[in-house]
Design an enzyme around this catalytic site. Structure first.
Site, PDB file in Angstrom:
ATOM      1  N   GLU A  44       0.834  -1.199   0.000  1.00  0.00           N
ATOM      2  CA  GLU A  44       0.000   0.000   0.000  1.00  0.00           C
ATOM      3  C   GLU A  44       0.874   1.255   0.000  1.00  0.00           C
ATOM      4  O   GLU A  44       1.794   1.398   0.800  1.00  0.00           O
ATOM      5  CB  GLU A  44      -0.878  -0.034   1.249  1.00  0.00           C
ATOM      6  CG  GLU A  44      -1.776   1.147   1.472  1.00  0.00           C
ATOM      7  CD  GLU A  44      -2.602   1.006   2.751  1.00  0.00           C
ATOM      8  OE1 GLU A  44      -3.498   1.846   2.970  1.00  0.00           O
ATOM      9  OE2 GLU A  44      -2.361   0.049   3.527  1.00  0.00           O
ATOM     10  N   LYS A 126      -8.822   2.563  -2.257  1.00  0.00           N
ATOM     11  CA  LYS A 126      -9.286   1.834  -1.076  1.00  0.00           C
ATOM     12  C   LYS A 126     -10.768   2.139  -0.827  1.00  0.00           C
ATOM     13  O   LYS A 126     -11.193   3.294  -0.848  1.00  0.00           O
ATOM     14  CB  LYS A 126      -8.451   2.238   0.141  1.00  0.00           C
ATOM     15  CG  LYS A 126      -8.790   1.475   1.417  1.00  0.00           C
ATOM     16  CD  LYS A 126      -8.091   2.048   2.643  1.00  0.00           C
ATOM     17  CE  LYS A 126      -6.652   1.626   2.729  1.00  0.00           C
ATOM     18  NZ  LYS A 126      -6.050   1.973   4.051  1.00  0.00           N
ATOM     19  N   CYS A 162      -5.659  -3.097   2.130  1.00  0.00           N
ATOM     20  CA  CYS A 162      -5.615  -3.120   3.593  1.00  0.00           C
ATOM     21  C   CYS A 162      -6.981  -3.178   4.279  1.00  0.00           C
ATOM     22  O   CYS A 162      -7.518  -4.252   4.507  1.00  0.00           O
ATOM     23  CB  CYS A 162      -4.806  -1.929   4.112  1.00  0.00           C
ATOM     24  SG  CYS A 162      -4.159  -2.195   5.784  1.00  0.00           S
ATOM     25  N   ILE A 336      18.130   0.866  34.423  1.00  0.00           N
ATOM     26  CA  ILE A 336      17.651  -0.093  33.432  1.00  0.00           C
ATOM     27  C   ILE A 336      17.146   0.582  32.158  1.00  0.00           C
ATOM     28  O   ILE A 336      17.327   0.079  31.053  1.00  0.00           O
ATOM     29  CB  ILE A 336      16.554  -0.996  34.051  1.00  0.00           C
ATOM     30  CG1 ILE A 336      16.163  -2.118  33.098  1.00  0.00           C
ATOM     31  CG2 ILE A 336      15.340  -0.181  34.450  1.00  0.00           C
ATOM     32  CD1 ILE A 336      17.264  -3.102  32.822  1.00  0.00           C
ATOM     33  N   GLU A 437       6.434   5.734  33.252  1.00  0.00           N
ATOM     34  CA  GLU A 437       6.807   7.075  33.694  1.00  0.00           C
ATOM     35  C   GLU A 437       6.004   8.148  32.971  1.00  0.00           C
ATOM     36  O   GLU A 437       5.534   9.112  33.584  1.00  0.00           O
ATOM     37  CB  GLU A 437       8.296   7.297  33.466  1.00  0.00           C
ATOM     38  CG  GLU A 437       9.201   6.404  34.282  1.00  0.00           C
ATOM     39  CD  GLU A 437      10.670   6.524  33.887  1.00  0.00           C
ATOM     40  OE1 GLU A 437      11.513   6.001  34.636  1.00  0.00           O
ATOM     41  OE2 GLU A 437      10.953   7.140  32.844  1.00  0.00           O
TER      42      GLU A 437
END
Length: 584
Positions: A44, A126, A162, A336, A437
Site C-alpha cells: 500500500e 481503497k 488493507c 535499566i 513514567e
C-alpha cells in the site's frame, strides 16, 4: 488449472521519496522477473510511503505521485520489464468526486495501480477507510467504488487495499461474486504486539469468505512512530496457510500457485456494497504447464519478546536513517531504562555510532556510575563522564532551591548538557523514558524528557525489565557478551536525585502500576472496573489522578516507537485542559 508465479515484495518505503521508492520498486521488480514471476505486487502506497498524512491535502504532492506512477510504468517497459504486470500503491485523486463540505479538498485517494506494457492499465482506490487508532483516512481520502479485477494468464485476480480486508463487506464478498481465482490485498499495516496472530486469523477468514486463494502483502520498515513488520501471508480458499514471509525483513515471497480458470465471459455489473466491477484483460491465455518449483516458504515466528525488541530496533533505525541522522547520544545513569535504550541503539545503528555520557551528581551512587561504565565496556559504545556538580552548585548558590525544584534542577542540567553536546557534535539525543513514567508524569520536562526520539516510550517498566533479560539471554545463546549489566536489572529503580531515593517512594510497585495503567490507558476502563479487578481503591485513585494531570508533559515528549494497541500520541488524544477526573 492455470498456473501463476506470484511475487509479493514486502519493501520499506520512505514518505515523500518518490525517486527512491521508484528505484526500489524497479529493483524488486527486476528481482521478481529474474525468478520467473508472472505477477508482481508491492505494498500500500509503496510509491509515496505511508502514512502521508496532510501531504495528501497538497495538490502538488498528489500530482507528483501521479506523475511518478506514469514515469514508473514507462521505466519498467524501458528496462525490459513491461510484460510483467506490477501492482503498486500510490496517492491519487478522484476525477469525478464533487466538492462537498466535510470531504478532503481535492478528493485525494489511497490508491493502487496495475502497470503493464509501459502504461497504467488499471487504477482503484481503497474502499473501506479506517478512522481509529493512528488512522485518519476519512480526513485525507475519499473511498473507491469499484471492484477491480485483472485477468492474468487465464486467472481473474481481484484487488484490495488493507482496510478492505479488515472490515466486513465490500471487496471480500465482491471477490466471490466476481468469480475471481485469486485475491491480492496490499497493506501498510502498522505493527502492534500480538497483531500477527490477529492478522493470520483475519486472512484465513477472508480467504474462506472470498472463496479463493488470498495473498496479504505487507510493508516493512518504520515511519516516525510507526513500525511495519512485514509478515506477508498467502492462504488458500480453505484457510490453510500456503506461505508466510519473515517479520521485520525486506524481501520477496515468490510462489507457484494453481488457480481456478477465469470464466469465458468477463464478470461485469454491480456487486456487493454497490461496487462496480472494473475488469481488465492483461493476458487472456493460460501459461503452458510447468513444474512448480517455488513454494514461498514459511518463515519461523519470533517469540513475543524478540518480536517487540526487533520492532524497537527497526523503529529507531528507520527514524535515524530516514531523517539523515548517523549517531545518537544517550545519558547513561546506570539504570535499566538508559541501559535498554543504549542496547537498542547499538543494535540499530552500531556501537560506533552510539555515544553515552555519564553525568553524576553528588547523589549518584558509586554502583550507578560503575554500571554505566560497565554497559559501555560490554557494548563498545563511546563513553565519557561529565560531572554536573559544579553546574549544580552554581545554580544552587544563585537560587537556593529546595525539595522538588532541587531534584528537577539536576535532571535539567543533564538535559542541557546533552543538548549542548548534540549541537556541538551532531548527535541526536535519545530520551530513555518508558510508558509507565510517561503515564504518571514521572519525568522532568526539559530534563530527562529532552531528545529527538524516545525508543522505549511505549514500553511499560515491567516490559523494560523483561526485554533487558531477553536481550542478555539472546546474547548468551549466541556466545556473545550480554550488553546490560546484571546490577542494572536487579537493583531497585531510582532517579537518584536525593539521598536513598527509590521509585517506590512516589509510585506503587511497577507490576501493580502497570496493571492499572494497562486497563486505564490501553483499554479505557474506568476506576470502578479497575477496582473490581482487584486493585486497591486508594492506589487506583492516586494513579488515575497522576495520569490525568500529566497530559501536558506527554504532549511535549518526543516521538517514539509504537508497539502497543494504544500508545501516547495519535492513538490517545485527550485535552490538556480537562477537569473531568475518572477517579472522582
Amino acid at each position: 488449472m492455470p498456473q501463476l508465479r506470484l511475487a509479493l515484495n514486502q519493501i520499506d518505503s520512505t514518505v515523500g521519496d518518490l525517486a527512491g521508492n521508484s528505484e526500489s520498486i524497479v529493483h524488486w521488480t527486476r528481482h521478481s522477473a529474474e525468478q520467473g514471476a508472472h505477477l508482481v505486487a508491492f505494498p500500500e502506497m509503496a510509491l509515496t510511503g505511508y502514512p502521508v498524512e496532510d501531504l495528501a491535502l497538497r495538490p502538488s504532492f498528489v500530482e507528483a505521485s501521479r506523475g511518478a506512477l506514469r514515469a514508473l510504468a514507462a521505466r519498467l517497459a524501458d528496462e525490459g520489464l513491461g510484460e510483467l504486470p506490477v501492482i503498486v500503491g500510490y496517492l491519487d485523486r478522484c476525477e469525478t468526486a464533487q466538492p462537498k463540505y466535510g470531504q478532503p479538498a481535492g478528493s485525494p485517494q489511497n490508491a493502487a495501480a496495475v502497470l503493464h506494457r509501459g502504461r497504467v492499465a488499471l487504477t482503484f482506490a481503497k474502499h473501506h477507510l479506517p478512522n481509529y487508532g493512528v488512522f485518519d483516512e476519512f480526513r485525507y481520502f475519499v473511498p473507491g467504488d469499484t471492484m477491480p479485477v485483472v485477468r492474468v494468464h487465464g486467472v481473474d485476480v481481484a484487488l484490495a487495499i488493507c482496510e478492505d480486508l479488515w472490515q466486513d463487506g465490500g471487496r471480500v464478498p465482491a471477490t466471490r461474486s466476481a468469480g475471481a481465482g485469486l485475491l491480492i490485498s496490499i497493506n501498510a499495516s502498522p505493527y502492534e504486539q500480538n497483531k500477527d496472530d490477529t492478522r493470520l486469523e483475519l486472512v484465513r477468514k477472508r480467504a474462506q469468505e472470498a472463496g479463493c486463494t488470498t495473498a496479504y502483502l505487507a510493508m516493512i520498515g518504520g515511519q516516525d512512530e510507526l513500525v511495519f513488520d512485514g509478515d506477508s501471508i498467502v492462504v488458500d480458499a480453505g484457510g490453510e496457510v500456503v506461505a508466510r514471509a519473515p517479520q521485520f525483513a525486506e524481501g520477496s515471497v515468490i510462489l507457484d500457485l494453481d488457480l481456478p480458470a477465469a470464466a469465458a465471459e468477463p464478470p461485469a455489473g454491480t456487486v456487493d456494497d454497490g461496487l462496480r466491477i472494473e475488469h481488465v484483460v492483461l493476458c487472456a491465455d493460460p501459461l503452458p504447464a510447468y513444474e512448480p518449483e517455488l513454494t514461498g516458504g514459511y518463515a519461523d515466528r519470533l517469540d513475543d519478546d524478540e518480536e517487540v525488541y526487533s520492532a524497537l530496533v527497526v523503529g529507531l533505525r528507520a527514524y535515524a536513517a530516514k531523517n539523515g541522522f548517523r549517531s545518537v547520544l544517550i545519558g547513561l545513569s546506570g539504570g535499566i531504562d538508559s541501559a535498554l535504550t543504549a542496547a537498542i541503539a547499538c543494535d540499530a545503528l552500531g556501537a560506533q555510532n552510539v555515544y553515552g555520557i555519564s553525568m553524576p551528581s553528588k547523589y549518584s551512587s558509586e554502583h550507578s556510575k560503575g554500571d554505566a561504565a560497565e554497559l559501555a565496556r560490554r557494548t563498545g559504545l563511546n563513553f565519557r563522564t561529565v560531572a554536573i556538580t559544579p553546574m549544580f552548585d552554581a545554580y544552587m548558590d544563585s537560587l537556593g532551591l529546595t525539595g522538588l525544584a532541587e531534584e528537577n534542577l539536576q535532571s535539567r542540567l543533564r538535559g542541557t548538557t546533552l543538548m549542548a553536546l548534540s549541537n556541538q557534535e551532531g548527535h541526536i539525543v535519545l530520551a530513555p523514558g518508558n510508558k509507565s513514567e510517561l503515564a504518571v508524569g514521572y519525568s522532568t520536562l526539559y530534563g530527562d524528557s529532552v531528545g529527538a526520539y524516545g525508543p522505549i516510550k511505549d514500553v511499560y517498566k515491567t516490559a523494560v525489565f523483561r526485554l533487558a533479560k531477553w536481550r542478555n539471554r539472546a546474547a548468551e545463546e549466541r556466545g556473545q557478551t550480554p550488553p546490560i549489566p546484571e546490577n542494572s536489572i536487579t537493583k531497585p529503580p531510582s532517579a537518584e536525585l536525593r539521598p536513598d531515593q527509590v521509585d517506590t517512594d512516589s509510585l506503587p510497585d511497577y507490576p501493580v502500576l502497570d496493571g492499572i495503567l494497562a486497563m486505564y490507558v490501553d483499554r479505557d476502563q474506568g476506576a470502578d472496573e479497575i477496582i473490581a479487578a482487584g486493585y486497591e481503591q486508594e492506589t487506583v485513585t492516586k494513579v488515575l489522578r497522576l495520569v490525568d494531570s500529566a497530559e501536558y508533559k506527554r504532549r511535549q515528549y518526543p516521538p517514539g516507537t509504537k508497539i502497543s494497541e494504544k500508545g501516547f500520541g495519535k492513538d490517545r488524544r485527550l485535552p490538556i485542559t480537562n477537569r473531568w477526573r475518572e477517579s472522582g
